[in-house]
Design a protein around this motif. Structure first.
Motif, PDB file in Angstrom:
ATOM      1  N   GLY A 220      -1.082  -0.985  -3.638  1.00 45.27           N
ATOM      2  CA  GLY A 220      -2.071  -1.615  -2.928  1.00 45.27           C
ATOM      3  C   GLY A 220      -2.643  -2.997  -3.287  1.00 45.27           C
ATOM      4  N   ALA A 221      -2.032  -3.501  -4.227  1.00 48.02           N
ATOM      5  CA  ALA A 221      -2.410  -4.980  -4.377  1.00 48.02           C
ATOM      6  C   ALA A 221      -2.418  -6.124  -3.502  1.00 48.02           C
ATOM      7  N   LEU A 222      -1.176  -5.817  -2.734  1.00 47.85           N
ATOM      8  CA  LEU A 222      -0.821  -6.767  -1.475  1.00 47.85           C
ATOM      9  C   LEU A 222      -1.161  -6.256  -0.212  1.00 47.85           C
ATOM     10  N   ASP A 223      -1.629  -6.862   0.619  1.00 46.20           N
ATOM     11  CA  ASP A 223      -1.984  -6.309   1.852  1.00 46.20           C
ATOM     12  C   ASP A 223      -0.632  -6.244   3.026  1.00 46.20           C
ATOM     13  N   LEU A 224       0.254  -5.073   2.592  1.00 43.15           N
ATOM     14  CA  LEU A 224       1.351  -4.949   3.483  1.00 43.15           C
ATOM     15  C   LEU A 224       1.903  -3.510   3.004  1.00 43.15           C
ATOM     16  N   TYR A 225       2.718  -3.032   3.993  1.00 47.76           N
ATOM     17  CA  TYR A 225       3.283  -1.886   3.782  1.00 47.76           C
ATOM     18  C   TYR A 225       4.731  -1.677   4.471  1.00 47.76           C
ATOM     19  N   THR A 226       5.351  -0.738   4.029  1.00 53.50           N
ATOM     20  CA  THR A 226       6.962  -0.552   4.133  1.00 53.50           C
ATOM     21  C   THR A 226       7.297   0.998   5.012  1.00 53.50           C
TER      22      THR A 226
ATOM     23  N   SER B  42       0.721  -1.289   0.080  1.00 54.14           N
ATOM     24  CA  SER B  42      -0.046  -0.078  -0.065  1.00 54.14           C
ATOM     25  C   SER B  42       0.846   1.216   0.028  1.00 54.14           C
ATOM     26  N   TYR B  43       1.902   1.253   0.806  1.00 53.95           N
ATOM     27  CA  TYR B  43       2.844   2.609   0.885  1.00 53.95           C
ATOM     28  C   TYR B  43       4.127   2.271   1.361  1.00 53.95           C
TER      29      TYR B  43
ATOM     30  N   PHE C  79      20.958 -12.635  -0.834  1.00 58.13           N
ATOM     31  CA  PHE C  79      21.511 -11.456  -0.318  1.00 58.13           C
ATOM     32  C   PHE C  79      20.635 -10.351  -0.342  1.00 58.13           C
ATOM     33  N   GLU C  80      20.440  -9.662   0.524  1.00 60.13           N
ATOM     34  CA  GLU C  80      19.491  -8.702   0.897  1.00 60.13           C
ATOM     35  C   GLU C  80      20.428  -7.312   0.921  1.00 60.13           C
ATOM     36  N   ASN C  81      19.612  -6.126   0.816  1.00 60.12           N
ATOM     37  CA  ASN C  81      20.159  -4.888   0.850  1.00 60.12           C
ATOM     38  C   ASN C  81      19.103  -3.734   0.761  1.00 60.12           C
ATOM     39  N   HIS C  82      18.613  -3.643   1.855  1.00 59.88           N
ATOM     40  CA  HIS C  82      17.337  -2.662   2.075  1.00 59.88           C
ATOM     41  C   HIS C  82      17.287  -1.828   3.196  1.00 59.88           C
ATOM     42  N   SER C  83      16.585  -0.864   3.375  1.00 58.83           N
ATOM     43  CA  SER C  83      16.755  -0.149   4.568  1.00 58.83           C
ATOM     44  C   SER C  83      15.185  -0.208   4.914  1.00 58.83           C
ATOM     45  N   GLY C  84      14.227  -0.354   3.985  1.00 58.28           N
ATOM     46  CA  GLY C  84      12.512  -0.508   4.248  1.00 58.28           C
ATOM     47  C   GLY C  84      12.396  -1.633   5.098  1.00 58.28           C
ATOM     48  N   LYS C  85      11.600  -1.390   6.204  1.00 57.25           N
ATOM     49  CA  LYS C  85      11.061  -2.466   6.788  1.00 57.25           C
ATOM     50  C   LYS C  85       9.632  -2.828   6.315  1.00 57.25           C
ATOM     51  N   THR C  86       9.453  -4.153   5.765  1.00 60.79           N
ATOM     52  CA  THR C  86       7.891  -4.500   5.494  1.00 60.79           C
ATOM     53  C   THR C  86       7.069  -5.117   6.408  1.00 60.79           C
ATOM     54  N   TRP C  87       5.979  -4.981   6.600  1.00 61.65           N
ATOM     55  CA  TRP C  87       4.795  -5.372   7.411  1.00 61.65           C
ATOM     56  C   TRP C  87       3.748  -6.029   7.045  1.00 61.65           C
ATOM     57  N   LEU C  88       3.263  -7.400   7.033  1.00 64.23           N
ATOM     58  CA  LEU C  88       2.395  -7.834   6.349  1.00 64.23           C
ATOM     59  C   LEU C  88       1.111  -7.957   7.172  1.00 64.23           C
ATOM     60  N   GLY C  89       0.041  -7.738   6.144  1.00 68.17           N
ATOM     61  CA  GLY C  89      -1.369  -7.698   6.789  1.00 68.17           C
ATOM     62  C   GLY C  89      -1.657  -9.184   6.887  1.00 68.17           C
ATOM     63  N   SER C  90      -2.884  -9.316   7.361  1.00 69.62           N
ATOM     64  CA  SER C  90      -3.226 -10.470   7.925  1.00 69.62           C
ATOM     65  C   SER C  90      -3.938 -11.296   6.647  1.00 69.62           C
ATOM     66  N   SER C  91      -3.854 -10.699   5.454  1.00 66.31           N
ATOM     67  CA  SER C  91      -4.574 -11.644   4.192  1.00 66.31           C
ATOM     68  C   SER C  91      -3.287 -12.117   3.443  1.00 66.31           C
ATOM     69  N   VAL C  92      -2.205 -11.761   4.039  1.00 70.80           N
ATOM     70  CA  VAL C  92      -0.596 -12.111   3.095  1.00 70.80           C
ATOM     71  C   VAL C  92       0.186 -12.997   4.115  1.00 70.80           C
TER      72      VAL C  92
ATOM     73  N   ARG D 105       6.114  10.277   2.049  1.00 73.77           N
ATOM     74  CA  ARG D 105       5.345   8.827   2.002  1.00 73.77           C
ATOM     75  C   ARG D 105       4.864   8.699   0.431  1.00 73.77           C
ATOM     76  N   PHE D 106       5.321   7.507   0.033  1.00 79.69           N
ATOM     77  CA  PHE D 106       4.950   7.240  -1.292  1.00 79.69           C
ATOM     78  C   PHE D 106       3.632   6.298  -1.463  1.00 79.69           C
TER      79      PHE D 106
END
Lengths: 253, 460
Positions: free
Chosen positions: A116-122, A102-103, A149-162, A111-112
């Protein structure tokens, strides 16, 4: 049988060897005598996902994010949402993964809004999560171990439908806190792992191909390949990462 | 000017530590400076006074450009010193200055050629206060270390803002590098590049590090591509475009496996120039070196003559009498450079043996994903000519699958773990050997090769 692959935004979402995933998908089809076709859909080009069996979206640099968001507004976001409810098989990495949510709220409060195709945000964090990763892939996504190998500063949180794609064994995964990595919704598979992900995880690659082909052709049995070299690279990474304490290092930016 | 006891002590410690590390046969290029900086954090500002320095930064070609500038300095009779590529951070640069200073902080040489890591430019340039800064190019490289290419650019920009008197020598063909020339930096700018008349016109790259305008984010149009994102770019929206180059390759007279012969235009006119290294990317390095040196007042004739005479070594197209037909080592660090090295291999005529050595230590970049962005697919049509492939290094298994997926037969690939084993195996080959190592793999393998067939360690 033919697998039609869409490489979405190869012009801006192409960080960290993500294109290696396309190379891997195509070669593993070719080695089995299955025809494949990759269409690159850059910014500004029309997108008709009904023409495809598998969609790949890679990760990108923040610099190009605004160009991307502008382009999504012109029909592509609707097209992607529709294709997902139509069970198209999709692999999205890092920035491409975030984009399906979503964002994204950056660390400095910008905020970008995404599609919103998947129930999650970063949410952006001051720490960068960088390093080699090992995950246990959930059975619904093919099972087995995944290395990347990961390289990211965004933390993603999953909603209940994912559901998550995997459980973290080493590394940070989605956010470094809840032990989840990636996301799984219908036939969409998301991960923070570059690597690129597929060449060293041939089982997961085949799972995606099978999912994509089964949707179009009803069933698809893929002939086994000699994966000794892939397995050696996969196992070498697991040995190395699990023998190092705390391999996913955090770096202050 | 008051010179502090603290600075004297720092210089003394630095020199002693270097002496000890040389006795112990370590390189000792950066550690002594690190300790000296602990004692006197501002040591470089003090030492750089009175030294006329040309600094070189950018993603690819720093070392080669520096070696060319050194050759020009030597042939111009200048008394200079230079750092080596393994020592291009603040600590290594300080070590080099301290080694040439007396304890009252006076540096005995009048000139210096300093290679500066593009990430370190931010802190180094303000203290180094070079007479000229040469920026070679910007490509994606070690993003695990610097985050993004635009951050690297910001680092360099911040560094240059600390030395407003420095002359900027910029690559006109690189849209990222060129963007340094704007109103925010007061520096005088001179440009170098390859003109459209040279006829270097490659197909646009499948993967560009700069497709969109750095100023307004619209897609660039190109009159020609030399390689990767370099070439005659222009933004149709905001008008940002390639600046005309005062120092330019205007024609290609001949290129072979060892050198190139070109027409070169400078402010003095046009001449034939030989560049004693093959491949297009070395034409940029030569143009950068000539641009930097001529702009600093050196004789154009000596500059042009020098790029035809120098030899770079240290893993940059370096040749060794290894095996029956000899070996050539080509350092690869990132997709753009690696693709250029692979492109060079496709231009050879004879059967050969390939060795690809991939490490993932901090100096190599801990993320090896970049190998998938390099055009290893260009080797597939050569599969018959590549008689044997060795992969090696900490991430040898990753390199093996990269080559397999590029379409090379896995059965022709052998994994050799240790550098000394690899050197021995290559020494038994009868065909010419091409070795593509990452930085730390190159340093290790080079030592092993030298033990077998002679040559100098890099600090000698």
């Amino acid at each position: 049988m033919k697998c039609r692959i869409c490489h979405l935004y190869p012009d801006v979402l192409n960080l960290y060897g993500d294109g290696g995933n396309i190379i891997c998908l195509q070669q593993r089809l070719r080695w089995r005598g299955i025809e494949s076709e990759v269409q690159r859909v850059p910014i500004g080009a029309p997108l008709r996902l009904a023409d495809f069996d598998l969609v790949f979206i890679g990760g990108g640099q923040d610099f190009e994010q605004e160009v991307l968001l502008e382009d999504l507004k012109h029909g592509k976001a609707d097209e992607i949402r529709a294709a997902i409810s139509d069970d198209i098989c999709m692999l999205a990495i890092c920035g491409g993964y975030q984009m399906l949510g979503s964002y994204h709220e950056t660390h400095d409060g910008k905020r970008f809004d995404f599609i919103g195709a998947l129930d999650l945000y970063t949410r952006g964090s001051p720490d960068r999560m960088i390093g080699n990763t090992v995950y246990e892939c959930l059975p619904a996504c093919g099972g087995g171990t995944l290395v990347g190998f990961e390289n990211h500063s965004g933390k993603t949180w999953l909603g209940s439908s994912v559901e998550p794609l995997a459980k973290v064994i080493a590394g940070s995964g989605n956010n470094g806190e809840d032990g989840t990595e990636g996301a799984h919704y219908r036939n969409v598979f998301c991960s923070y792992s570059h690597g690129p992900l597929l060449p060293k995880n041939p089982g997961f690659c085949d799972y995606l191909l099978q999912t994509a082909l089964a949707r179009r052709y009803g069933s698809a049995e893929l002939a086994p390949l000699d994966d000794a070299a892939e397995k050696a690279a996969h196992d070498a990474m697991i040995r190395r990462v699990t023998s190092q304490a705390g391999s996913g290092r955090h770096k202050k930016k | 000017m008051h010179f502090s006891v603290r600075a004297s002590f720092a210089i003394l410690v630095c020199r002693l530590l270097r002496l000890v590390s040389r006795i112990l046969h370590r390189g000792g290029t950066a550690m002594p400076g690190r300790v000296a900086l602990r004692i006197c954090p501002d040591l470089l500002s003090t030492l750089s006074r009175g030294v006329t320095t040309i600094a070189v930064t950018g993603t690819n070609g720093k070392t080669t450009t520096c070696r060319m500038i050194e050759e020009i300095f030597q042939n111009s009779g200048l008394d200079y010193f230079a750092n080596r590529s393994g020592a291009n951070l603040m600590s290594g640069i300080v070590t080099e200055f301290a080694m040439h200073a007396n304890l009252s902080g006076h540096v005995k040489k009048q000139y210096a050629v300093i290679e500066c890591d593009e990430g370190a430019a931010r802190t180094v340039f303000g203290k180094l206060r070079p007479a000229a800064v040469v920026v070679t190019n910007l490509f994606r490289d070690q993003l695990d270390r610097y985050g993004e290419i635009t951050h690297t650019l910001a680092n360099i920009r911040e560094g240059i803002s600390g030395c407003p008197d420095a002359l900027l020598c910029l690559n006109a063909d690189c849209s990222l590098t060129s963007s340094l020339a704007d109103a925010s930096l007061p520096n005088r700018v001179v440009w170098y590049g390859i003109d459209s008349t040279a006829g270097v016109n490659e197909a646009p790259p499948a993967l560009s590090d700069a497709s969109y305008c750095i100023r307004c984010k619209h897609e660039y149009e190109y009159d020609y591509h030399t390689y990767a994102h370099l070439g005659g770019f222009r933004c149709p929206h905001c008008g940002y475009r390639r600046h005309e180059a005062e120092f330019a390759v205007t024609g290609i007279l001949g290129m072979d496996e060892n050198s190139s012969r070109v027409r070169f235009r400078g402010p003095w006119g046009e001449d034939d120039v030989t560049v004693n290294l093959p491949a297009v990317y070395n034409l940029y390095n030569a143009a950068a070196a000539i641009c930097g040196c001529v702009s600093c007042g050196l004789q154009p004739e000596i500059c042009m003559d020098s790029v035809g005479r120098f030899s770079c070594g240290f893993g940059r197209m370096e040749r060794f009498p290894l095996g029956e037909a000899g070996a050539c080592m080509i350092l690869v660090k990132n997709p753009a450079g690696c693709s250029q090295a692979l492109h060079y291999l496709t231009g050879t005529k004879e059967p050969f043996v390939l060795a690809a050595c991939l490490n993932d230590r901090p100096a190599d970049g801990t993320d090896v994903s970049w190998i998938w962005d390099a055009d290893f697919e260009s080797l597939a049509p050569l599969a018959d000519r590549i008689r044997k492939i060795y992969v090696s290094g900490d991430r040898g298994p990753d390199m093996r699958i990269r080559l397999k997926y590029a379409g090379l037969p896995d059965a022709s690939i052998t994994l050799v773990e240790r550098p000394d084993e690899l050197a021995a195996a290559l020494g038994r080959e009868t065909l010419p050997v091409y070795i593509l190592p990452t930085y730390t793999a190159m340093v290790e393998l080079r030592s092993a090769v030298i033990r077998l067939c002679g040559g100098n360690e890099f600090w000698e």
